[in-house]
Design a protein around this motif. Structure first.
Motif, PDB file in Angstrom:
ATOM      1  N   GLY A  93       0.793  -1.230   0.000  1.00  0.00           N
ATOM      2  CA  GLY A  93       0.000   0.000   0.000  1.00  0.00           C
ATOM      3  C   GLY A  93       0.820   1.271   0.000  1.00  0.00           C
ATOM      4  O   GLY A  93       0.486   2.239  -0.689  1.00  0.00           O
ATOM      5  N   ALA A  94       1.935   1.312   0.757  1.00  0.00           N
ATOM      6  CA  ALA A  94       2.717   2.536   0.863  1.00  0.00           C
ATOM      7  C   ALA A  94       3.360   2.926  -0.458  1.00  0.00           C
ATOM      8  O   ALA A  94       3.721   4.080  -0.663  1.00  0.00           O
ATOM      9  CB  ALA A  94       3.805   2.365   1.932  1.00  0.00           C
ATOM     10  N   LYS A  95       3.509   1.940  -1.358  1.00  0.00           N
ATOM     11  CA  LYS A  95       4.171   2.220  -2.632  1.00  0.00           C
ATOM     12  C   LYS A  95       3.164   2.455  -3.753  1.00  0.00           C
ATOM     13  O   LYS A  95       3.544   2.673  -4.902  1.00  0.00           O
ATOM     14  CB  LYS A  95       5.100   1.061  -3.012  1.00  0.00           C
ATOM     15  N   ASN A  96       1.888   2.357  -3.456  1.00  0.00           N
ATOM     16  CA  ASN A  96       0.845   2.511  -4.461  1.00  0.00           C
ATOM     17  C   ASN A  96       0.316   3.935  -4.525  1.00  0.00           C
ATOM     18  O   ASN A  96       0.413   4.690  -3.555  1.00  0.00           O
ATOM     19  CB  ASN A  96      -0.335   1.578  -4.154  1.00  0.00           C
ATOM     20  N   ARG A  97      -0.255   4.276  -5.657  1.00  0.00           N
ATOM     21  CA  ARG A  97      -0.983   5.539  -5.760  1.00  0.00           C
ATOM     22  C   ARG A  97      -2.289   5.398  -4.987  1.00  0.00           C
ATOM     23  O   ARG A  97      -3.020   4.433  -5.151  1.00  0.00           O
ATOM     24  CB  ARG A  97      -1.269   5.849  -7.228  1.00  0.00           C
ATOM     25  N   GLN A  98      -2.582   6.377  -4.169  1.00  0.00           N
ATOM     26  CA  GLN A  98      -3.756   6.296  -3.314  1.00  0.00           C
ATOM     27  C   GLN A  98      -5.056   6.276  -4.108  1.00  0.00           C
ATOM     28  O   GLN A  98      -6.033   5.667  -3.687  1.00  0.00           O
ATOM     29  CB  GLN A  98      -3.755   7.471  -2.325  1.00  0.00           C
ATOM     30  N   ASP A  99      -5.066   6.920  -5.278  1.00  0.00           N
ATOM     31  CA  ASP A  99      -6.296   6.910  -6.075  1.00  0.00           C
ATOM     32  C   ASP A  99      -6.593   5.516  -6.609  1.00  0.00           C
ATOM     33  O   ASP A  99      -7.748   5.086  -6.648  1.00  0.00           O
ATOM     34  CB  ASP A  99      -6.202   7.915  -7.229  1.00  0.00           C
ATOM     35  N   LEU A 100      -5.535   4.779  -6.982  1.00  0.00           N
ATOM     36  CA  LEU A 100      -5.732   3.404  -7.450  1.00  0.00           C
ATOM     37  C   LEU A 100      -6.181   2.498  -6.308  1.00  0.00           C
ATOM     38  O   LEU A 100      -7.029   1.618  -6.496  1.00  0.00           O
ATOM     39  CB  LEU A 100      -4.443   2.860  -8.077  1.00  0.00           C
TER      40      LEU A 100
ATOM     41  N   ALA B  47      -3.116  -2.846 -12.080  1.00  0.00           N
ATOM     42  CA  ALA B  47      -2.493  -1.546 -12.347  1.00  0.00           C
ATOM     43  C   ALA B  47      -1.787  -1.011 -11.102  1.00  0.00           C
ATOM     44  O   ALA B  47      -0.674  -0.469 -11.180  1.00  0.00           O
ATOM     45  CB  ALA B  47      -3.541  -0.554 -12.836  1.00  0.00           C
ATOM     46  N   ALA B  48      -2.427  -1.172  -9.951  1.00  0.00           N
ATOM     47  CA  ALA B  48      -1.828  -0.713  -8.693  1.00  0.00           C
ATOM     48  C   ALA B  48      -0.560  -1.496  -8.376  1.00  0.00           C
ATOM     49  O   ALA B  48       0.436  -0.925  -7.898  1.00  0.00           O
ATOM     50  CB  ALA B  48      -2.829  -0.848  -7.554  1.00  0.00           C
ATOM     51  N   GLN B  49      -0.571  -2.797  -8.653  1.00  0.00           N
ATOM     52  CA  GLN B  49       0.616  -3.617  -8.404  1.00  0.00           C
ATOM     53  C   GLN B  49       1.767  -3.207  -9.314  1.00  0.00           C
ATOM     54  O   GLN B  49       2.935  -3.211  -8.902  1.00  0.00           O
ATOM     55  CB  GLN B  49       0.276  -5.095  -8.617  1.00  0.00           C
ATOM     56  N   ILE B  50       1.454  -2.855 -10.560  1.00  0.00           N
ATOM     57  CA  ILE B  50       2.486  -2.407 -11.495  1.00  0.00           C
ATOM     58  C   ILE B  50       3.124  -1.115 -10.990  1.00  0.00           C
ATOM     59  O   ILE B  50       4.359  -0.960 -11.000  1.00  0.00           O
ATOM     60  CB  ILE B  50       1.900  -2.213 -12.908  1.00  0.00           C
ATOM     61  N   VAL B  51       2.288  -0.185 -10.535  1.00  0.00           N
ATOM     62  CA  VAL B  51       2.800   1.081 -10.001  1.00  0.00           C
ATOM     63  C   VAL B  51       3.729   0.816  -8.816  1.00  0.00           C
ATOM     64  O   VAL B  51       4.823   1.383  -8.718  1.00  0.00           O
ATOM     65  CB  VAL B  51       1.645   2.003  -9.578  1.00  0.00           C
ATOM     66  N   ALA B  52       3.300  -0.058  -7.915  1.00  0.00           N
ATOM     67  CA  ALA B  52       4.103  -0.360  -6.731  1.00  0.00           C
ATOM     68  C   ALA B  52       5.435  -0.998  -7.117  1.00  0.00           C
ATOM     69  O   ALA B  52       6.491  -0.638  -6.579  1.00  0.00           O
ATOM     70  CB  ALA B  52       3.324  -1.295  -5.799  1.00  0.00           C
ATOM     71  N   ALA B  53       5.401  -1.957  -8.055  1.00  0.00           N
ATOM     72  CA  ALA B  53       6.626  -2.638  -8.470  1.00  0.00           C
ATOM     73  C   ALA B  53       7.574  -1.685  -9.179  1.00  0.00           C
ATOM     74  O   ALA B  53       8.800  -1.750  -8.998  1.00  0.00           O
ATOM     75  CB  ALA B  53       6.280  -3.821  -9.384  1.00  0.00           C
ATOM     76  N   ARG B  54       7.034  -0.790  -9.996  1.00  0.00           N
ATOM     77  CA  ARG B  54       7.892   0.186 -10.681  1.00  0.00           C
ATOM     78  C   ARG B  54       8.585   1.108  -9.684  1.00  0.00           C
ATOM     79  O   ARG B  54       9.778   1.411  -9.815  1.00  0.00           O
ATOM     80  CB  ARG B  54       7.069   0.992 -11.674  1.00  0.00           C
ATOM     81  N   ARG B  55       7.825   1.553  -8.699  1.00  0.00           N
ATOM     82  CA  ARG B  55       8.424   2.449  -7.702  1.00  0.00           C
ATOM     83  C   ARG B  55       9.491   1.738  -6.885  1.00  0.00           C
ATOM     84  O   ARG B  55      10.514   2.323  -6.531  1.00  0.00           O
ATOM     85  CB  ARG B  55       7.341   3.008  -6.793  1.00  0.00           C
ATOM     86  N   GLN B  56       9.257   0.472  -6.578  1.00  0.00           N
ATOM     87  CA  GLN B  56      10.194  -0.266  -5.731  1.00  0.00           C
ATOM     88  C   GLN B  56      11.427  -0.753  -6.484  1.00  0.00           C
ATOM     89  O   GLN B  56      12.549  -0.703  -5.954  1.00  0.00           O
ATOM     90  CB  GLN B  56       9.473  -1.459  -5.094  1.00  0.00           C
TER      91      GLN B  56
END
Length: 218
Positions: free
Chosen positions: A60-67, A103-112
């Protein structure tokens, strides 16, 4: 059903009439059973969705809150459809929720994993790594491209993503070190001779310690 069970229990706790209190408790028990049955049905029929949602919450901390908010809303719609015994609608809502969670998982993985590699490559480019360390820079870029593909196709493959991320960062840092050395030589070409003389001095010292003669750099 869970919310209704909570409301019935709250009503029972403030109820002075024994009969009404018993009725509220019976209502709470019935609603709680329905909530458990719904949860079991969702876990069985939509196991992939439940697992994906759990993984999304862990990141959750690495995800966009809107997603995150949208995925939670869509998941709730799927659960509500199950409660209404409308499995066709539940399947549609679950598919929509799964897309948002992906989509949220992709965002989190990209950030990490991907963003640190991109930053390292950018740092290497700024010190002219393309000029002085093209092989190391190309290796870093290749790792970054493989990582982007992996994250897009399977954001849950975190072990592979971590390995590719570390490889890309290591190669980019190596390119930076080489480039910084190349830039130093550009600014002071005579440093090559000083480094060579220092290397020869170390070899002579080692040769003296071993009792052998080591040749100078030719």
């Amino acid at each position: 059903h869970y919310a209704k069970a909570r409301r019935a229990l709250d009503a029972a706790s403030s109820q002075s009439d024994p009969e009404k209190r018993r009725a509220d408790i019976d209502t709470a028990a019935a609603e709680a059973k329905q909530a458990v049955d719904t949860a079991q049905l969702v876990s069985t029929r939509f196991a992939d969705l439940v697992e994906a949602r759990d993984r999304m919450e862990l990141a959750g901390a690495k995800n966009r809150q809107d997603l995150l908010a949208r995925a939670e809303s869509e998941f709730a719609h799927a659960v509500a459809a199950v409660e209404d015994d409308d499995m066709k609608k539940a399947a549609r809502d679950a598919k929509i929720a799964m897309g948002t969670i992906h989509a949220a998982q992709i965002v989190a993985a990209r950030r990490q994993f991907a963003d640190p590699v991109a930053r390292a490559i950018s740092d290497a480019r700024r010190v002219s790594a393309r000029k002085f360390a093209p092989k190391a820079l190309d290796n870093a870029i290749a790792a970054s491209k493989k990582l982007d593909t992996l994250v897009r196709d399977d954001p849950d493959a975190q072990a592979q993503a971590y390995a590719l991320s570390q490889r890309g960062i290591d190669e980019a840092k190596r390119a930076m070190r080489i480039a910084e050395l190349g830039n130093a030589l550009d600014r002071d070409p005579a440093a090559v001779e000083r480094w060579t003389d220092a290397g020869d001095a170390r070899r002579r010292k080692l040769g003296d310690a071993l009792g052998i003669g080591l040749a100078r750099t030719q």
